[in-house]
Design an enzyme around this catalytic site. Structure first.
Site, PDB file in Angstrom:
ATOM      1  N   ARG A 285      14.789 -23.444   5.258  1.00 30.48           N
ATOM      2  CA  ARG A 285      13.170 -23.393   4.835  1.00 30.48           C
ATOM      3  C   ARG A 285      13.363 -22.556   3.437  1.00 30.48           C
ATOM      4  O   ARG A 285      13.708 -21.466   3.175  1.00 30.48           O
ATOM      5  CB  ARG A 285      12.683 -22.035   5.839  1.00 30.48           C
ATOM      6  CG  ARG A 285      11.163 -22.055   5.642  1.00 30.48           C
ATOM      7  CD  ARG A 285      10.801 -20.849   6.368  1.00 30.48           C
ATOM      8  NE  ARG A 285      10.953 -19.681   5.580  1.00 30.48           N
ATOM      9  CZ  ARG A 285      11.392 -18.448   5.898  1.00 30.48           C
ATOM     10  NH1 ARG A 285      11.353 -18.101   7.137  1.00 30.48           N
ATOM     11  NH2 ARG A 285      11.509 -17.291   5.022  1.00 30.48           N
ATOM     12  N   HIS A 289       8.128 -17.868   4.990  1.00 25.03           N
ATOM     13  CA  HIS A 289       7.811 -18.084   6.398  1.00 25.03           C
ATOM     14  C   HIS A 289       6.375 -18.911   6.348  1.00 25.03           C
ATOM     15  O   HIS A 289       6.120 -19.857   6.696  1.00 25.03           O
ATOM     16  CB  HIS A 289       7.900 -17.031   7.392  1.00 25.03           C
ATOM     17  CG  HIS A 289       7.362 -17.343   8.840  1.00 25.03           C
ATOM     18  ND1 HIS A 289       7.964 -18.405   9.658  1.00 25.03           N
ATOM     19  CD2 HIS A 289       6.260 -17.078   9.054  1.00 25.03           C
ATOM     20  CE1 HIS A 289       7.113 -18.443  10.623  1.00 25.03           C
ATOM     21  NE2 HIS A 289       6.328 -17.497  10.509  1.00 25.03           N
ATOM     22  N   TYR A 298      14.515  -9.979   2.791  1.00 27.83           N
ATOM     23  CA  TYR A 298      15.723  -9.960   3.574  1.00 27.83           C
ATOM     24  C   TYR A 298      16.693 -11.155   3.585  1.00 27.83           C
ATOM     25  O   TYR A 298      17.482 -11.288   4.358  1.00 27.83           O
ATOM     26  CB  TYR A 298      14.899 -10.315   5.138  1.00 27.83           C
ATOM     27  CG  TYR A 298      13.887 -11.526   5.320  1.00 27.83           C
ATOM     28  CD1 TYR A 298      14.556 -12.804   5.398  1.00 27.83           C
ATOM     29  CD2 TYR A 298      12.618 -11.263   5.271  1.00 27.83           C
ATOM     30  CE1 TYR A 298      13.580 -13.724   5.531  1.00 27.83           C
ATOM     31  CE2 TYR A 298      11.838 -12.244   5.247  1.00 27.83           C
ATOM     32  CZ  TYR A 298      12.128 -13.858   5.425  1.00 27.83           C
ATOM     33  OH  TYR A 298      11.476 -14.637   5.522  1.00 27.83           O
TER      34      TYR A 298
HETATM   35  C1  LIG Z   1       4.996 -16.641  21.605  1.00 27.64           C
HETATM   36  C2  LIG Z   1       4.940 -16.264  20.248  1.00 27.64           C
HETATM   37  N1  LIG Z   1       5.813 -15.179  19.961  1.00 27.64           N
HETATM   38  C3  LIG Z   1       5.845 -14.778  18.523  1.00 27.64           C
HETATM   39  C4  LIG Z   1       4.903 -15.284  17.446  1.00 27.64           C
HETATM   40  C5  LIG Z   1       5.105 -14.918  16.256  1.00 27.64           C
HETATM   41  N2  LIG Z   1       5.776 -15.909  15.203  1.00 27.64           N
HETATM   42  C6  LIG Z   1       5.162 -16.633  14.746  1.00 27.64           C
HETATM   43  S1  LIG Z   1       6.280 -17.762  13.913  1.00 27.64           S
HETATM   44  C7  LIG Z   1       7.646 -16.797  14.365  1.00 27.64           C
HETATM   45  C8  LIG Z   1       8.979 -17.631  13.964  1.00 27.64           C
HETATM   46  C9  LIG Z   1       9.462 -18.896  14.466  1.00 27.64           C
HETATM   47  O1  LIG Z   1      10.721 -19.241  14.095  1.00 27.64           O
HETATM   48  P1  LIG Z   1      11.164 -20.667  14.313  1.00 27.64           P
HETATM   49  O2  LIG Z   1      11.029 -21.002  15.445  1.00 27.64           O
HETATM   50  O3  LIG Z   1      12.494 -20.739  13.856  1.00 27.64           O
HETATM   51  O4  LIG Z   1      10.037 -21.708  13.486  1.00 27.64           O
HETATM   52  P2  LIG Z   1       9.902 -21.552  11.815  1.00 27.64           P
HETATM   53  O5  LIG Z   1       8.752 -20.747  11.508  1.00 27.64           O
HETATM   54  O6  LIG Z   1      11.041 -21.360  11.319  1.00 27.64           O
HETATM   55  O7  LIG Z   1       9.531 -23.316  11.491  1.00 27.64           O
HETATM   56  C10 LIG Z   1       7.118 -16.094  15.080  1.00 27.64           C
HETATM   57  C11 LIG Z   1       7.865 -15.167  16.079  1.00 27.64           C
HETATM   58  C12 LIG Z   1       4.270 -16.461  18.099  1.00 27.64           C
HETATM   59  N3  LIG Z   1       3.501 -17.371  17.364  1.00 27.64           N
HETATM   60  N4  LIG Z   1       4.305 -17.077  19.377  1.00 27.64           N
END
Ligand SMILES: Cc1ncc(C[n+]2csc(CCOP(=O)(O)OP(=O)(O)O)c2C)c(N)n1
Ligand SMILES: [Mg+2]
Length: 392
Positions: A285, A289, A298
């Site tokens: 990425r 985010h 970070y």
């Molecule tokens: C069930 C749940 N827990 C926490 C969140 C908050 N949250 C949003 S994005 C994220 C990280 C996701 O990371 P990843 O699966 O690696 O996907 P990326 O954003 O890197 O594409 C989190 C913890 C959420 N949306 N849903």
């Protein structure tokens, strides 16, 4: 097969910012830092031979290769425009896919029209491949609708924010496809962070025992907001599949040709009744985010720089140029097309009508609810408090 360098994964001091040393806890030779990776195009744009996967892209024409390049360039342009629109206050939030274009275009172009796609919230490139108009992706991020497209029109489900939940939807849908006797396949996108969710584990179990025609496409972009992959797993993610009884493969997620080939293979397995497959697209990425995040807090600049050298668009351009598959005219035309897309997106977003302010209370319950009535009344009173400013 090539081996990923571990150099990029060591925390280092980032120039001019607070030290990021110690913020990552990568152990030396931590499991998963240098596993085997399917790669057909090197970062320098050289075509590598691969005994297993070459046949899935053997017939690809120069025209199709230029098409993949165009898809990636336009998707990146759209994404950059959306980020700018958020900065200008036109969108509330944007989740950029910068750096993940090859993973999304390669896998998206592997799907057939009758396949069904369950995305997260970052699959703008896959949406593009499915024929969803990019402007439709922006309504939710502007806060004027709850989705913006009809999932049935393109077999592309609405964006899903609840991490990992769409893998369950995909598994159930795939079990239904199998019961119908159709030979369509289903593909579920999720991230490295999502791999820690119980929903994903349950999806793996159910899809395996029911032999569901589903491909789990994990874009391991190294980060889940500020959590590195090392905090999600002690083994390479693709190896998780083995414990559930189906194959897993790690593909270079910045190599569009490899992503196309591996996803075609996995979808073919699904169609021919061989059950689920886990594809881990190893990528990065490049941006934040979301527009609400500041990655300099970070992660080290050097990490991003190391991945810039593996840019998915650049490597296909190098290949196209070396093979004489594209000339200056092609690139110039594409540049003009990108600008036109940016303009179209800008104009479409600014023209989106505001929703009816009370619509939010209408679709929670079929027959109404006392609490919703109370909240609607509170909101109406709040709105009325602005009456001397014209109710706005
Ligand atoms: C069930 C749940 N827990 C926490 C969140 C908050 N949250 C949003 S994005 C994220 C990280 C996701 O990371 P990843 O699966 O690696 O996907 P990326 O954003 O890197 O594409 C989190 C913890 C959420 N949306 N849903
Ligand atoms: Mg991630």
């Amino acid at each position: 097969m090539t081996v990923e360098s571990t150099a990029a994964r060591k925390p280092r001091r980032s120039a001019g910012t607070k030290s990021t040393a110690g913020k990552r806890t990568t152990a030396k030779n931590a499991p998963g830092t240098d596993p085997e990776l399917v790669q057909l195009l090197t970062p320098e744009g050289e075509r590598l031979k691969n005994a297993e996967y070459d046949k899935y892209v053997a017939g690809i024409t120069p025209d199709e290769l230029r098409g993949l390049y165009r898809d990636m360039v336009l998707t990146r342009r759209f994404d950059a425009e959306a980020t700018s629109l958020q900065r200008q206050g036109e969108l509330g939030l944007w989740a950029s896919l910068l750096g993940q274009e090859a993973a999304q275009i390669g896998s998206g172009r592997a799907t057939r029209e009758d396949d069904y796609v369950f995305p997260t919230y970052r699959e703008h490139g896959v949406a593009w491949c499915r024929g969803v108009d990019p402007t439709n992706l922006l309504g939710m991020f502007r806060g004027v609708n709850n989705g913006g497209w009809d999932p049935g029109s393109n077999n592309f489900h609405l964006y899903t924010i609840v991490i990992g939940s769409q893998t369950l939807h995909a598994t159930g849908y795939a079990m239904g496809v199998a019961k119908d006797g159709a030979d369509s396949a289903v593909i579920a996108y999720f991230g490295d962070g999502a791999s820690s969710q119980g929903d994903v584990a349950e999806s793996f179990t159910f899809s395996a025992v029911y032999n569901a025609p589903v491909v789990f496409f994990c874009q391991n972009n190294q980060w889940a907001i500020s959590e590195p992959t090392e905090k999600q797993t002690r083994v390479p993610l693709y190896q998780r599949a083995q414990g559930y009884g189906f194959p897993g493969v790690r593909v270079d997620g910045n190599d569009v040709l490899a992503c196309l080939a591996v996803t075609r293979w996995a979808l073919e397995r699904a169609r021919s009744g061989e059950g689920p497959t886990l594809v881990e697209a190893y990528t990065y990425r490049m941006g934040a985010h979301t527009t609400s995040d500041d990655p300099t807090k970070y992660r080290a600049d050097e990490e991003r720089e190391a991945w810039e050298a593996k840019d998915p668009i650049l490597r296909l351009r190098r290949y196209l140029e070396a093979a004489n598959h594209a000339d200056e005219g092609f690139f110039a035309e594409l540049e003009a097309e990108s600008e036109a897309l940016g303009r179209r997106v800008r104009e479409a977003v600014r023209a989106m009508p505001d929703p009816d302010r009370f619509a939010i209370f209408e679709n929670a319950y079929a027959d109404g609810h006392a609490l919703v009535d109370e909240e609607r009344a509170q909101f109406a009173a709040y709105q009325a408090s602005f009456a001397d400013e014209g109710g706005h």
